[in-house]
Design an enzyme around this catalytic site. Sequence first.
Site, PDB file in Angstrom:
ATOM      1  N   CYS A  52       0.808  -1.232   0.000  1.00  0.00           N
ATOM      2  CA  CYS A  52       0.000   0.000   0.000  1.00  0.00           C
ATOM      3  C   CYS A  52       0.836   1.275   0.000  1.00  0.00           C
ATOM      4  O   CYS A  52       0.793   2.042  -0.954  1.00  0.00           O
ATOM      5  CB  CYS A  52      -0.934  -0.011   1.202  1.00  0.00           C
ATOM      6  SG  CYS A  52      -2.116  -1.361   1.126  1.00  0.00           S
TER       7      CYS A  52
HETATM    8  N1  LIG Z   1      -2.662  -6.026   1.984  1.00  0.00           N
HETATM    9  C1  LIG Z   1      -3.238  -4.961   2.513  1.00  0.00           C
HETATM   10  O1  LIG Z   1      -3.000  -4.645   3.670  1.00  0.00           O
HETATM   11  C2  LIG Z   1      -4.232  -4.136   1.728  1.00  0.00           C
HETATM   12  C3  LIG Z   1      -5.016  -3.210   2.427  1.00  0.00           C
HETATM   13  C4  LIG Z   1      -5.930  -2.447   1.729  1.00  0.00           C
HETATM   14  C5  LIG Z   1      -6.035  -2.580   0.350  1.00  0.00           C
HETATM   15  N2  LIG Z   1      -5.237  -3.471  -0.309  1.00  0.00           N
HETATM   16  C6  LIG Z   1      -5.425  -3.585  -1.758  1.00  0.00           C
HETATM   17  O2  LIG Z   1      -6.154  -4.771  -2.023  1.00  0.00           O
HETATM   18  C7  LIG Z   1      -5.739  -5.374  -3.252  1.00  0.00           C
HETATM   19  C8  LIG Z   1      -5.294  -6.803  -3.003  1.00  0.00           C
HETATM   20  O3  LIG Z   1      -4.168  -6.764  -2.141  1.00  0.00           O
HETATM   21  P1  LIG Z   1      -3.719  -8.040  -1.293  1.00  0.00           P
HETATM   22  O4  LIG Z   1      -2.740  -7.534  -0.296  1.00  0.00           O
HETATM   23  O5  LIG Z   1      -4.895  -8.808  -0.861  1.00  0.00           O
HETATM   24  O6  LIG Z   1      -2.938  -8.871  -2.417  1.00  0.00           O
HETATM   25  P2  LIG Z   1      -2.403 -10.379  -2.281  1.00  0.00           P
HETATM   26  O7  LIG Z   1      -1.250 -10.472  -3.207  1.00  0.00           O
HETATM   27  O8  LIG Z   1      -2.242 -10.759  -0.857  1.00  0.00           O
HETATM   28  O9  LIG Z   1      -3.604 -11.251  -2.851  1.00  0.00           O
HETATM   29  C9  LIG Z   1      -4.036 -11.166  -4.160  1.00  0.00           C
HETATM   30  C10 LIG Z   1      -4.487 -12.569  -4.576  1.00  0.00           C
HETATM   31  O10 LIG Z   1      -5.091 -12.425  -5.851  1.00  0.00           O
HETATM   32  C11 LIG Z   1      -4.741 -13.565  -6.643  1.00  0.00           C
HETATM   33  N3  LIG Z   1      -4.947 -13.151  -8.031  1.00  0.00           N
HETATM   34  C12 LIG Z   1      -4.230 -12.328  -8.799  1.00  0.00           C
HETATM   35  N4  LIG Z   1      -4.822 -12.151  -9.981  1.00  0.00           N
HETATM   36  C13 LIG Z   1      -5.941 -12.897  -9.965  1.00  0.00           C
HETATM   37  C14 LIG Z   1      -6.971 -13.125 -10.895  1.00  0.00           C
HETATM   38  N5  LIG Z   1      -6.966 -12.526 -12.074  1.00  0.00           N
HETATM   39  N6  LIG Z   1      -7.970 -13.973 -10.558  1.00  0.00           N
HETATM   40  C15 LIG Z   1      -7.981 -14.577  -9.343  1.00  0.00           C
HETATM   41  N7  LIG Z   1      -7.038 -14.386  -8.411  1.00  0.00           N
HETATM   42  C16 LIG Z   1      -6.035 -13.547  -8.721  1.00  0.00           C
HETATM   43  C17 LIG Z   1      -3.308 -13.857  -6.241  1.00  0.00           C
HETATM   44  O11 LIG Z   1      -2.976 -15.194  -6.519  1.00  0.00           O
HETATM   45  C18 LIG Z   1      -3.349 -13.568  -4.742  1.00  0.00           C
HETATM   46  O12 LIG Z   1      -3.640 -14.720  -3.974  1.00  0.00           O
HETATM   47  C19 LIG Z   1      -4.651  -4.453  -3.792  1.00  0.00           C
HETATM   48  O13 LIG Z   1      -5.227  -3.513  -4.641  1.00  0.00           O
HETATM   49  C20 LIG Z   1      -4.147  -3.753  -2.540  1.00  0.00           C
HETATM   50  O14 LIG Z   1      -3.567  -2.496  -2.831  1.00  0.00           O
HETATM   51  C21 LIG Z   1      -4.358  -4.264   0.346  1.00  0.00           C
END
Ligand SMILES: NC(=O)c1ccc[n+]([C@@H]2O[C@H](COP(=O)([O-])OP(=O)(O)OC[C@H]3O[C@@H](n4cnc5c(N)ncnc54)[C@H](O)[C@@H]3O)[C@@H](O)[C@H]2O)c1
Length: 401
Positions: free
Chosen positions: A257
């Site tokens: 983030c």
């Molecule tokens: N991690 C945090 O603390 C947090 C907090 C707020 C917002 N976000 C936002 O949330 C979003 C996700 O972040 P995250 O940390 O959960 O990511 P992450 O990498 O932990 O998880 C993403 C998952 O999506 C899967 N993936 C990717 N492309 C895919 C597709 N086309 N179809 C199905 N699965 C798919 C990946 O295999 C992975 O398991 C991002 O935009 C991030 O900026 C994250």
Amino acid sequence: MKIAIIGQGYVGLTISAFASKLHEVIGFDNNPATVANLNAGKSHIEGVDSSQIASAIASGRYRATSNVADISEAEIVVIAVPTPLTKERKPDLTFIESACKSIGENLKNPALIINESTSFPGTVRNYIKPLVEKYSKKPLNHLYAISPERVDPGRVDWDQKNTPRLYAGLTPEASVKTREFYSTFCDNLIEVSSPEVAEAAKLFENTFRQVNIALVNEFAEIAHALGISVHETLDAANTKPYGFMKFNPSAGVGGHCIPVDPTYLAFVAAQQGVPATFIERANEVNLEMPKYIVSRVTADNGGSLKGKKVQVIGVSYKPNVADTRETPAEIVIEELKAMGAEVTWHDPVVKYWQGCNSSDLGGSEIAIVVTLHDVMDKSGVTKSAPYVFDTTGKLSGVKGL
Ligand SMILES: NC(=O)c1ccc[n+]([C@@H]2O[C@H](COP(=O)([O-])OP(=O)(O)OC[C@H]3O[C@@H](n4cnc5c(N)ncnc54)[C@H](O)[C@@H]3O)[C@@H](O)[C@H]2O)c1
């Protein structure tokens, strides 16, 4: 309701755990190893216990899948896929596009499609909706909304239930249905006037952190040059009951983030011809911190690290999580190697990183503490080398920021 959650990472799995208390949840992830582990009742992220996943599976209300056709009956689809930066440090929406393709090609009935992935204002209206429509085999009147995620992995005091959640639909009907869905597991929902406001608010929240972290990091350098303690000075400033918020200096910023989201804001600012000077400078200051830390360590150790054994302690980007994405520890290690040091790393939470297992604590002449997890024994870390440099401000009796 039948819910499909695209992406079972930090955000998607957290939502799955909460939503599956009431709804039928399909967790779609294109990583088969993640899916296999989840279906075996094993959580891979902090904040969601394996027992939660196991009981959701046992209740019949949760299943992970890597078969995209399994989302076809969903009434609500939540997008929770990564939104990183490209090599040129521009927004990379390829994961969003692939999620839209999965949704468009597979949904059989009109559904509510909610984006939780962080992106710039206009993503739901100008990107997600047109893409889902482009990939749909027949026109379906889907509803579209945004509800930016605020999960802080590893945090226990603020969770999905008590963290206020922003939301906005592209249409009033989408807003009403979005509220209905989240109100089943979130206590405090705040509707804003457009998806663009919700998208921008999310980016601004993280930009606020990024800029303030850079400010305190710069101040750490100033305080050292002045021969005063940065931590004592910050504690003193923090006695003011209003108009001040304490941020702590560190080796930099990491995770998905803080190092990324402000650049999404800078990107849309540039498109509008507005300079995002604070964001760019804050990025530079935070990215320079590892070099500054290594320069301090070098100065304290006779002006050279050539051939010296150095251990970096804590390589995840923050305490108590195993997430090493964008971790400043990586740049600290690169800087140390560039100075000719022999570098090992120790992290009992990360355990395995960049093809190597965590080394045992100790055995080096110099230790640099980048992240201090609760499971680490502070006195053991303090005594782990003859010279210890602490970037966290949590150890006493050693050198540090
Ligand atoms: N991690 C945090 O603390 C947090 C907090 C707020 C917002 N976000 C936002 O949330 C979003 C996700 O972040 P995250 O940390 O959960 O990511 P992450 O990498 O932990 O998880 C993403 C998952 O999506 C899967 N993936 C990717 N492309 C895919 C597709 N086309 N179809 C199905 N699965 C798919 C990946 O295999 C992975 O398991 C991002 O935009 C991030 O900026 C994250």
